[in-house]
Design a protein around this motif. Structure first.
Motif, PDB file in Angstrom:
ATOM      1  N   THR A  65      74.014  23.211  80.055  1.00 22.08           N
ATOM      2  CA  THR A  65      74.459  24.015  81.180  1.00 22.08           C
ATOM      3  C   THR A  65      74.882  23.088  82.313  1.00 22.08           C
ATOM      4  O   THR A  65      74.467  21.926  82.382  1.00 22.08           O
ATOM      5  CB  THR A  65      73.358  24.959  81.689  1.00 22.08           C
ATOM      6  OG1 THR A  65      72.206  24.183  82.061  1.00 22.08           O
ATOM      7  CG2 THR A  65      72.963  25.982  80.638  1.00 22.08           C
ATOM      8  N   SER A 107      72.956  32.051  81.219  1.00 19.34           N
ATOM      9  CA  SER A 107      72.370  32.143  79.888  1.00 19.34           C
ATOM     10  C   SER A 107      73.304  32.942  78.999  1.00 19.34           C
ATOM     11  O   SER A 107      74.239  33.584  79.491  1.00 19.34           O
ATOM     12  CB  SER A 107      70.983  32.793  79.934  1.00 19.34           C
ATOM     13  OG  SER A 107      71.067  34.109  80.445  1.00 19.34           O
ATOM     14  N   ILE A 142      78.129  27.067  80.328  1.00 20.93           N
ATOM     15  CA  ILE A 142      77.149  26.947  79.264  1.00 20.93           C
ATOM     16  C   ILE A 142      77.869  26.693  77.953  1.00 20.93           C
ATOM     17  O   ILE A 142      78.937  27.245  77.700  1.00 20.93           O
ATOM     18  CB  ILE A 142      76.270  28.223  79.191  1.00 20.93           C
ATOM     19  CG1 ILE A 142      75.101  28.033  78.220  1.00 20.93           C
ATOM     20  CG2 ILE A 142      77.094  29.452  78.841  1.00 20.93           C
ATOM     21  CD1 ILE A 142      74.037  29.130  78.349  1.00 20.93           C
TER      22      ILE A 142
END
Length: 126
Positions: free
Chosen positions: A57, A70, A50
């Motif tokens: 991503t 995340s 990421i």
């Protein structure tokens, strides 16, 4: 930057785990982050990456649609949500960080990362 991975464990096939990586020592922003894994007798492989903005991503093909990476820059953490786990996902999982210039820059190769966490074991039973 120091990285501390956590969240590994033993889970049955089809189950879920959530890995977390906490960063400390330097401002977290401007670091592209990645998760890698290494199974016994195998090379370390890229799982997910990421950008520091979170806008970009990338995933290894076998985890697409099952894993989600995340980050929370305010909390200096990056997370790997792993669903529909399979026995072949069994490995030690490592988080890694690399200082980048662009907000959307990603790193997918292990040699590109300068900082590594200690690893957390994920075991998926059949």
């Amino acid at each position: 930057v120091q990285l501390q991975a956590s969240g590994g464990g033993l889970v049955q096939a089809g189950g879920s785990l959530r890995l977390s990586c906490a960063a400390s020592g330097r401002p977290f922003i401007k670091y592209a982050m990645g998760w890698f894994r290494q199974a016994p007798g195998k090379e370390r492989e890229f799982v997910a990456g990421i950008s520091w903005s979170g806008d970009s991503t990338s995933y290894e093909d076998s985890v697409k649609g099952r894993f989600t990476i995340s980050r929370d820059n305010a909390k200096n953490t990056v997370t790997l949500q792993m669903n529909s786990l399979k026995p072949e996902d069994t490995a030690v999982y490592y988080c890694a960080a690399d200082l980048v210039w662009g907000a959307r820059d990603l790193r997918v190769g292990a040699p590109e990362y300068d900082y590594w966490g200690q690893g957390t074991q994920v075991t998926v039973s059949s």
